[in-house]
Design an enzyme around this catalytic site. Structure first.
Site, mmCIF file in Angstrom:
data_model
loop_
_atom_site.group_PDB
_atom_site.id
_atom_site.type_symbol
_atom_site.label_atom_id
_atom_site.label_comp_id
_atom_site.label_asym_id
_atom_site.label_seq_id
_atom_site.Cartn_x
_atom_site.Cartn_y
_atom_site.Cartn_z
ATOM 1 N N ALA A 148 2.371 3.215 -5.878
ATOM 2 C CA ALA A 148 3.685 3.076 -5.010
ATOM 3 C C ALA A 148 4.654 4.131 -4.971
ATOM 4 O O ALA A 148 4.968 4.396 -3.865
ATOM 5 C CB ALA A 148 3.952 1.571 -5.184
ATOM 6 N N ASP B 65 3.190 -3.087 -6.122
ATOM 7 C CA ASP B 65 3.111 -2.382 -4.760
ATOM 8 C C ASP B 65 4.196 -2.902 -4.018
ATOM 9 O O ASP B 65 4.853 -2.255 -3.289
ATOM 10 C CB ASP B 65 1.784 -2.242 -3.966
ATOM 11 C CG ASP B 65 0.923 -1.444 -4.930
ATOM 12 O OD1 ASP B 65 0.167 -1.659 -6.005
ATOM 13 O OD2 ASP B 65 0.775 -0.173 -4.509
HETATM 14 O O1 MRU Z 1 -4.465 1.761 -4.104
HETATM 15 P P1 MRU Z 1 -3.692 2.410 -5.134
HETATM 16 O O2 MRU Z 1 -4.500 3.165 -6.335
HETATM 17 O O3 MRU Z 1 -2.487 3.209 -4.561
HETATM 18 O O4 MRU Z 1 -2.758 1.220 -6.051
HETATM 19 C C1 MRU Z 1 -2.059 1.415 -7.022
HETATM 20 C C2 MRU Z 1 -1.462 0.247 -7.674
HETATM 21 O O5 MRU Z 1 -1.926 -0.792 -7.430
HETATM 22 C C3 MRU Z 1 -0.581 0.417 -8.903
HETATM 23 O O6 MRU Z 1 -0.871 -0.476 -9.883
HETATM 24 C C4 MRU Z 1 0.899 0.233 -8.243
HETATM 25 O O7 MRU Z 1 0.861 1.107 -7.122
HETATM 26 C C5 MRU Z 1 1.805 0.512 -9.210
HETATM 27 S S1 MRU Z 1 2.152 2.201 -9.398
HETATM 28 C C6 MRU Z 1 3.279 2.530 -10.551
#
Ligand code: MRU
Length: 338
Positions: free
Chosen positions: A55, A232
């Site tokens: 995110a 997210d």
């Molecule tokens: O699909 P992604 O790899 O972008 O998902 C990432 C996540 O779910 C993370 O746990 C979240 O973005 C937290 S990032 C510090």
């Protein structure tokens, strides 16, 4: 954080070219490569294709990409480029915060240098938030041989630097403690196995990858002292959207009385979203489930089919964990309350 002893950020402004630079996360852990572009469209594609993911890193990439878009033609900025970037991924709200920040900056009709400063300040803000989150989390995780479980990659690759879930772990390690991390592999894209385990190893933090299905059993066995994950999007009532599998972890944590924390900067909070049921959940391509890639023994990346031809798959990328299942949400200001 460090890669082979050198410091990097997941995404940054590349001064020499006047472009955006990011780590190509799809190649890790097999190859470490950075990509540089001066084209806004290539940054948008990098977010869509998950070269840059997580995110806060998505938000920072969009902010920098919008600075490039401003340079390519201000007349298309509001009508074309802002919607283009807002469409790249639906769940991580940091993306929308970053676009709003860049929109506000653009409304004063600035020079390009001001847009670049704005993007850099946005990314720096995320990094300092992560550092503060880490200080708070390190206090909660206490000292000694703590066994911490994490899911997906909420590390520095996902959050420009430090990470959110990993920031407390890195703080403990830098203070001379010996945290140990159970890393859920995180099917289908394996962000845990590919990215988190690699990051932790680069920082000398002991860890072990486990199948997602092993997590509840390890919790039941008393082998997990705390669970820390990222987010997210966090709704106004504290419900948390995070990588698919987080909800199941929260059920096991609650059942067995293991503390589970969400670590996230305020850019991950969505005050306009009353509860988790309003959070849009990204449905991704079924090939992420039906196929898998990795490096073979001759160092070639191979992409192979896992399932029988013609079999269909379901691939929701995120789930929602009710606030009631959590021990707390930690942001840069400390423990957050709904
Ligand atoms: O699909 P992604 O790899 O972008 O998902 C990432 C996540 O779910 C993370 O746990 C979240 O973005 C937290 S990032 C510090």
């Amino acid at each position: 954080m460090r890669v082979n002893g050198n410091f990097y950020r997941a995404v940054n402004w590349h001064v020499e070219s006047g472009g955006v630079q990011w780590i190509e996360q799809r190649l890790l852990p097999h190859r470490f490569e950075q990509v540089v572009t001066i084209k806004a469209e290539e940054v948008a594609v990098a977010i869509e294709s998950m070269q840059v993911r997580g995110a806060p890193s998505i938000g920072a990439a969009a902010a920098h990409g919008l600075a490039l878009a401003w340079n390519e033609g201000q007349e298309r900025f509001m009508e074309y480029w802002l919607p283009r970037f807002r469409r790249t991924r639906p769940t991580a709200v940091n993306l929308f915060h970053a676009c709003n920040v860049m929109q506000l900056c653009a409304e004063s009709n600035p020079q390009l240098s001001r847009m670049v400063e704005c993007a850099q300040a946005y990314a720096d803000g995320e990094v300092s938030a992560n550092r503060c989150i880490g200080e708070h989390m390190a206090g909660l995780l206490a000292v000694g041989q703590r066994q911490i479980l994490t899911h997906c990659n909420a590390g520095w690759l996902a959050a420009v630097d430090w990470g959110t879930a990993t920031a407390g772990i890195y703080h403990l390690a830098q203070a001379g403690e010996n945290p140990f991390v159970w890393v859920d592999e995180t099917r289908p894209r394996l962000q845990g196995a590919r990215l988190t385990a690699w990051e932790l190893s680069q920082e000398g933090v002991a860890c072990r990858i486990q199948a997602d299905g092993a997590a509840a059993w390890m919790i039941a066995q008393g082998r997990v002292d705390a669970i820390v994950v990222g987010a997210d999007r966090i709704a106004a009532n504290g419900d948390v959207a995070n990588k698919i599998g987080t909800y199941a972890l929260s059920l096991a944590a609650r059942e067995h009385g293991v503390p589970m924390y969400v670590a996230a900067p305020t850019s991950t909070f969505d005050a306009g979203c009353p509860s988790g049921s309003e959070i849009p959940i990204e449905q991704r391509n079924e090939n992420e489930v039906l196929r898998i890639d990795g490096m073979d023994d001759t160092n070639r990346i191979q992409d192979i089919r896992v399932a029988a031809p013609g079999v269909l798959a379901n691939n929701p990328a995120f789930d929602v964990t009710p606030y009631a299942n959590l021990s707390g949400i930690v942001c840069e200001h400390g423990l957050w309350h709904a």
